[in-house]
Design a protein around this motif. Structure first.
Motif, PDB file in Angstrom:
ATOM      1  N   PHE A 220       0.857  -1.187   0.000  1.00 31.59           N
ATOM      2  CA  PHE A 220       0.000   0.000   0.000  1.00 31.59           C
ATOM      3  C   PHE A 220       0.891   1.235   0.000  1.00 31.59           C
ATOM      4  N   ARG A 222       1.337   5.605   0.003  1.00 32.36           N
ATOM      5  CA  ARG A 222       0.730   6.752   0.658  1.00 32.36           C
ATOM      6  C   ARG A 222      -0.050   7.641  -0.305  1.00 32.36           C
ATOM      7  N   ASP A 223       0.339   7.657  -1.565  1.00 35.86           N
ATOM      8  CA  ASP A 223      -0.230   8.624  -2.506  1.00 35.86           C
ATOM      9  C   ASP A 223      -1.349   8.056  -3.379  1.00 35.86           C
ATOM     10  N   VAL A 224      -1.709   6.791  -3.192  1.00 38.49           N
ATOM     11  CA  VAL A 224      -2.796   6.184  -3.984  1.00 38.49           C
ATOM     12  C   VAL A 224      -3.696   5.372  -3.056  1.00 38.49           C
ATOM     13  N   GLU A 225      -4.894   5.029  -3.568  1.00 36.97           N
ATOM     14  CA  GLU A 225      -5.857   4.306  -2.744  1.00 36.97           C
ATOM     15  C   GLU A 225      -5.889   2.808  -3.052  1.00 36.97           C
ATOM     16  N   HIS A 227      -3.955  -1.042  -3.840  1.00 35.47           N
ATOM     17  CA  HIS A 227      -2.766  -1.767  -3.410  1.00 35.47           C
ATOM     18  C   HIS A 227      -2.151  -2.478  -4.610  1.00 35.47           C
ATOM     19  N   ARG A 255      -7.466   5.824 -10.823  1.00 40.13           N
ATOM     20  CA  ARG A 255      -8.232   6.585  -9.833  1.00 40.13           C
ATOM     21  C   ARG A 255      -9.366   5.759  -9.250  1.00 40.13           C
ATOM     22  N   ASP A 274     -13.989   0.630  -8.990  1.00 40.42           N
ATOM     23  CA  ASP A 274     -15.096   1.189  -8.222  1.00 40.42           C
ATOM     24  C   ASP A 274     -16.137   1.688  -9.203  1.00 40.42           C
TER      25      ASP A 274
END
Length: 280
Positions: A220, A222-225, A227, A255, A274
């Protein structure tokens, strides 16, 4: 009439050659007589001394066999290179050597084995130098990951060995998931390779674990959501650059992504979109 002399092979010996042979023979006789006269006057003393020395060596042959010239040399200088966190005294104490000890008692292989057990040392090379010095070249371990168990923090090196570092240091490092603590050594090895090949990518890692289901490292950032799944072996510059290229080339797709799979060489699979943001 003079007698004609010849060699063994029948070659005639001339007058001048015969004179030279006679001169050589006379010189040899004089040399032998001179040696005998010297031996008669003083040589017998040398013979007696040699015989006495031989008897003494034979009598003390047990001690002669155990004699080691290196016992006459003592360790005077110890040169240490590569230490940043460890002091000179720490290294000497763990190496169990000290100035003044016999050079015959200094074993580089044994010293290396003792020093490599120190958590803060990653690699070490010890070498003796004539006549009385020794050099220790080492590479200290780097803090590569951390693990939190309640309020207790543990910092791990590239070899997966706990380091005596503070909690503030642990907070700045990638955190290993609790379920993956049993795989701490391969995880640390993977992160060390990432740090070596792509330091900027390693600096963005916030959490890492081992996925038994996917047989991959789950990372994971820090700058993306989403994994990222990395393979269990075969990490190289091409693998880590693949993530950077996907991240830079497909920002819209990533994104809404939940997972990027890099387990297969030359391919990157984006999964778990998503649906709420699939249409922008």
């Amino acid at each position: 009439m003079t007698e004609s002399r010849t060699t063994f092979w029948g070659r005639r010996i001339g007058y001048n050659e015969g004179k030279r042979k006679q001169a050589r023979a006379q010189k040899m006789k004089r040399g032998v007589k001179s040696v005998l006269r010297w031996f008669k006057r003083r040589g017998w003393i040398l013979s007696v001394l040699l015989i006495a020395a031989g008897v003494a060596l034979w009598t003390n042959r047990f001690y002669v066999q155990r004699f080691n010239p290196m016992d006459l040399r003592h360790l005077r200088y110890i040169d240490i290179e590569g230490n940043r966190m460890l002091s000179w005294e720490d290294i000497i104490q763990n190496a169990q050597v000290e100035p003044g000890m016999l050079m015959s008692e200094v074993y580089p292989d044994s010293i290396e084995k003792m020093l490599i057990q120190v958590p803060l040392i990653r690699s070490v090379h010890v070498k003796k130098h004539f006549p009385s010095s020794m050099s220790i070249t080492l590479e200290e371990s780097k803090a590569i990951a951390s693990f939190f168990d309640g309020g207790k923090a543990t910092v791990y090196s590239e070899r997966g060995i706990p380091l005596p570092l503070s909690k503030s240091t642990a907070l700045r490092l990638p955190i290993v998931e609790a379920e993956s603590v049993n795989e701490i050594k391969p995880i640390c090895k993977f992160l060390a390779e990432m740090q070596k090949v792509d330091p900027s990518q390693y600096a963005l890692v916030s959490q890492v674990g081992w996925s038994e289901k996917d047989r991959a490292f789950e990372v994971f950032f820090r700058d993306v959501e989403f994994h990222v799944l990395y393979p269990s072996a075969g990490w190289d510059a091409e693998l880590f650059s693949m993530y950077d290229m996907v991240k830079a080339g497909f920002p819209q797709d990533l994104r809404c992504a939940g997972e990027v799979d890099l387990r297969y060489a030359g391919f990157a699979y984006v999964r778990n979109f998503d649906k709420r943001c699939a249409n922008g």
